[in-house]
Design a protein around this motif. Structure first.
Motif, PDB file in Angstrom:
ATOM      1  N   SER A 175     -24.737  84.453  72.522  1.00 29.66           N
ATOM      2  CA  SER A 175     -26.112  84.807  72.867  1.00 29.66           C
ATOM      3  C   SER A 175     -26.903  83.524  73.050  1.00 29.66           C
ATOM      4  O   SER A 175     -26.705  82.550  72.311  1.00 29.66           O
ATOM      5  CB  SER A 175     -26.748  85.657  71.760  1.00 29.66           C
ATOM      6  N   ILE A 176     -27.788  83.531  74.023  1.00 25.21           N
ATOM      7  CA  ILE A 176     -28.624  82.360  74.259  1.00 25.21           C
ATOM      8  C   ILE A 176     -29.564  82.111  73.088  1.00 25.21           C
ATOM      9  O   ILE A 176     -29.978  80.983  72.824  1.00 25.21           O
ATOM     10  CB  ILE A 176     -29.447  82.540  75.558  1.00 25.21           C
ATOM     11  N   ARG A 213     -26.325  76.940  70.580  1.00 24.01           N
ATOM     12  CA  ARG A 213     -26.523  75.595  70.053  1.00 24.01           C
ATOM     13  C   ARG A 213     -25.186  74.885  69.869  1.00 24.01           C
ATOM     14  O   ARG A 213     -25.076  73.676  70.102  1.00 24.01           O
ATOM     15  CB  ARG A 213     -27.304  75.645  68.736  1.00 24.01           C
ATOM     16  N   PHE A 214     -24.159  75.619  69.431  1.00 24.24           N
ATOM     17  CA  PHE A 214     -22.830  75.023  69.313  1.00 24.24           C
ATOM     18  C   PHE A 214     -22.320  74.581  70.686  1.00 24.24           C
ATOM     19  O   PHE A 214     -21.770  73.487  70.837  1.00 24.24           O
ATOM     20  CB  PHE A 214     -21.842  76.015  68.685  1.00 24.24           C
ATOM     21  N   ALA A 215     -22.481  75.444  71.681  1.00 24.47           N
ATOM     22  CA  ALA A 215     -22.010  75.106  73.033  1.00 24.47           C
ATOM     23  C   ALA A 215     -22.750  73.901  73.578  1.00 24.47           C
ATOM     24  O   ALA A 215     -22.153  72.993  74.178  1.00 24.47           O
ATOM     25  CB  ALA A 215     -22.189  76.310  73.957  1.00 24.47           C
ATOM     26  N   ARG A 216     -24.051  73.870  73.353  1.00 25.32           N
ATOM     27  CA  ARG A 216     -24.864  72.766  73.859  1.00 25.32           C
ATOM     28  C   ARG A 216     -24.508  71.459  73.153  1.00 25.32           C
ATOM     29  O   ARG A 216     -24.394  70.396  73.775  1.00 25.32           O
ATOM     30  CB  ARG A 216     -26.347  73.091  73.658  1.00 25.32           C
ATOM     31  N   ARG A 217     -24.306  71.526  71.848  1.00 31.30           N
ATOM     32  CA  ARG A 217     -23.926  70.335  71.097  1.00 31.30           C
ATOM     33  C   ARG A 217     -22.570  69.818  71.566  1.00 31.30           C
ATOM     34  O   ARG A 217     -22.386  68.610  71.756  1.00 31.30           O
ATOM     35  CB  ARG A 217     -23.878  70.656  69.607  1.00 31.30           C
ATOM     36  N   PRO A 276     -22.542  76.050  77.985  1.00 34.68           N
ATOM     37  CA  PRO A 276     -23.901  76.609  78.006  1.00 34.68           C
ATOM     38  C   PRO A 276     -24.292  77.245  79.335  1.00 34.68           C
ATOM     39  O   PRO A 276     -24.925  78.307  79.357  1.00 34.68           O
ATOM     40  CB  PRO A 276     -24.783  75.396  77.695  1.00 34.68           C
ATOM     41  N   LEU A 277     -23.916  76.611  80.457  1.00 32.15           N
ATOM     42  CA  LEU A 277     -24.318  77.150  81.750  1.00 32.15           C
ATOM     43  C   LEU A 277     -23.648  78.487  82.024  1.00 32.15           C
ATOM     44  O   LEU A 277     -24.277  79.419  82.550  1.00 32.15           O
ATOM     45  CB  LEU A 277     -23.996  76.150  82.866  1.00 32.15           C
ATOM     46  N   SER A 278     -22.382  78.619  81.663  1.00 29.69           N
ATOM     47  CA  SER A 278     -21.701  79.905  81.832  1.00 29.69           C
ATOM     48  C   SER A 278     -22.354  80.983  80.983  1.00 29.69           C
ATOM     49  O   SER A 278     -22.490  82.137  81.410  1.00 29.69           O
ATOM     50  CB  SER A 278     -20.216  79.777  81.464  1.00 29.69           C
ATOM     51  N   MET A 279     -22.758  80.615  79.755  1.00 31.94           N
ATOM     52  CA  MET A 279     -23.435  81.578  78.898  1.00 31.94           C
ATOM     53  C   MET A 279     -24.736  82.052  79.530  1.00 31.94           C
ATOM     54  O   MET A 279     -25.036  83.250  79.551  1.00 31.94           O
ATOM     55  CB  MET A 279     -23.698  80.951  77.523  1.00 31.94           C
ATOM     56  N   ILE A 280     -25.500  81.110  80.076  1.00 34.66           N
ATOM     57  CA  ILE A 280     -26.774  81.466  80.714  1.00 34.66           C
ATOM     58  C   ILE A 280     -26.533  82.360  81.917  1.00 34.66           C
ATOM     59  O   ILE A 280     -27.225  83.373  82.119  1.00 34.66           O
ATOM     60  CB  ILE A 280     -27.534  80.191  81.132  1.00 34.66           C
TER      61      ILE A 280
END
Length: 486
Positions: free
Chosen positions: A251-252, A258-262, A274-278
């Protein structure tokens, strides 16, 4: 070598402060072969992180050399203007105000070093700030008015501006940060690489069961990879690992993003990125993306208000399917039989979402899920409907969700058009791991959605292709790590 510390001047930080290598950013920039064949973790303590400054270039080139660095250039850019980090402020201010009972009055400014505040009372806020902006030293300006503390500004706090007392605290925090991660790294089982797998042991419908991840770990071990489970509490030690596989429902708005972004900031291969999640999270975006790329989707009407309902009814007929843009596991997806049912449901959902989408209900011969990894098909299955229900998961008002069964196929035996359409749809999102849901009808193939974080379980999705599924998953990460090393 574990850590390399970059300073603006050699005198900014003495060697006595840490057992790790200290060099100036000038030397680091001038000698690109200095750490060739190694993968050091770089702490950039330059006094200036401005665009095209030496500090900026040090982090930029660290990334190109395959070195993990904090802060990254993304963090430098995020903190360069208030408008670029204002999306983080609501969550940060909430955490800040939860510290009030322990802090009493707030200072006008507070310095956070490596996610550690000046006292234990700051712990909640300091950790969250470090989650958002992974930087060695940050200065936060605070306005405390009417019983609510707000954040005026977040910026870097360079060594050159530190008082002797701040420098003493900074070096202590540096030792805690590097010392903790150094010890953890030394105690790990020797392996070429170690992959972190983010899990929630208590999740009701996890994308992979723990037993399946253990199966993957046994296969990955033969390929020189150690797989280690982590939980949401382990964000601070994520940099100890070489790659991240998220096996919680994403979930965004929660810690999975936050884990994906880190991980991305650390230069780590990550599924899901993160981009795929968005992109996958929002069905409004997916529908427009698929349409623009000529991927077949069901007839769809966007609903921005009650006035759009008649257009949906006239265009799609009944029954139709109404969807909340951000939903998963069949939640926020309901079938409407008539105008009255559509109006009642849309009125309720529009209170929480500014947009909804309505799609034509398509009776199907088969409902397919095709897994796609790195632009290539990975598995193909039929997801069967839950008992006496029109979806694969029936979320009952009371009790556990009722799930339908699964029928697996080898990729060779799956219809070529289904597989090709799935690969085309996934390629619109990225080159990670996706689960593409398709309906095979008498009128052709239709893509319903592309999911990040698809289910992947041993003796389920992997039944057709067997352990090749897990070998390819491991190899996907290895290929990207080896590319970084080159």
């Amino acid at each position: 070598m574990s850590w390399v510390i970059l300073t603006g001047r050699q005198s900014d930080l003495t060697q006595a402060a840490t057992p790790h290598k200290i060099i100036t950013n000038r030397d680091y920039l001038a000698h690109p072969a200095l750490f060739r064949g190694q993968r050091p973790k770089v702490i950039n303590l330059s006094n200036n992180y401005g665009y095209q400054s030496r500090g900026y270039y040090a982090s930029l080139l660290a990334s190109s050399r395959g070195h993990r660095v904090i802060p990254t250039v993304e963090t430098m850019i995020d903190l360069s203007e208030h408008k670029l980090y204002e999306n983080a402020l609501p969550e940060l201010e909430l955490a800040l105000n939860k510290c009030r009972k322990d802090l009493g009055a707030y200072p006008a400014k507070v310095c956070i070093f490596f996610g550690i505040g000046p006292s234990k009372a700051w712990d909640r806020f300091a950790r969250l700030l470090f989650d958002w902006f992974r930087a060695p030293a940050l200065e936060v300006s605070i306005k405390d008015a009417s019983g609510w503390a707000s954040i005026r500004k977040i910026g870097f706090h360079p060594l050159a501006r530190m008082s002797p007392e701040e420098m003493k605290r900074f070096t202590a925090c540096l030792d805690v940060y590097t010392g903790r991660e150094w010890r953890e790294t030394k105690t790990r089982t020797p392996a070429r690489y170690t992959f972190a797998t983010l899990v929630d042991p208590n999740e009701e419908l996890p994308p992979s069961e723990i037993s399946s991840l253990r199966h993957w770990a046994r296969i990955a071990e033969k390929m020189g990879v150690e797989v280690e489970p982590i939980t949401r509490k382990d964000l601070a030690k994520l940099a100890n690992y070489d790659a991240l596989f998220i096996r919680e429902t994403t979930s965004i708005s929660n810690h999975t993003y936050r884990f994906a972004r880190r991980a991305q900031q650390e230069g780590m291969p990550v599924i899901d990125d993160p981009l795929s999640m968005i992109r996958c999270t929002n069905k409004v975006y997916l529908n427009e993306l698929m349409t623009a790329n000529k991927v077949p989707v069901p007839p769809t009407v966007m609903i921005a208000g009650i006035s759009d309902l008649q257009l949906a009814a006239d265009t799609l007929g009944f029954p139709l399917v109404l969807k909340i843009p951000d939903s998963s596991f069949s939640r926020g997806v309901k079938k409407c039989s008539d105008v009255e049912e559509l109006k009642a449901l849309a009125t309720e959902w529009l209170e929480d979402s500014d947009l909804l989408i309505a799609q034509k209900f398509i009776p199907t011969k088969f409902d397919w899920r095709v897994g796609v990894l790195g632009g290539q098909p990975l598995f193909a299955v039929h997801y069967l409907m839950a008992r006496k229900h029109w979806q694969i998961v029936n979320h009952k008002a009371n009790g556990k969700p009722d799930q339908g069964g699964i029928k697996t196929f080898t990729l060779k035996n799956a219809p070529a058009q289904v597989v090709e359409t799935a690969v085309k749809a996934a390629s619109c999102i990225g080159d990670g791991l996706y689960g593409v849901d398709l309906k095979e009808t008498n009128d052709g193939i239709f893509v319903i959605e592309v999911n990040d974080n698809p289910n992947l379980d041993h003796n389920c999705e992997d039944t057709g292709e067997k352990d090749e599924v897990w070998v390819r998953l491991t190899q996907w990460f290895l290929d990207r790590l080896e590319k970084q090393r080159r």
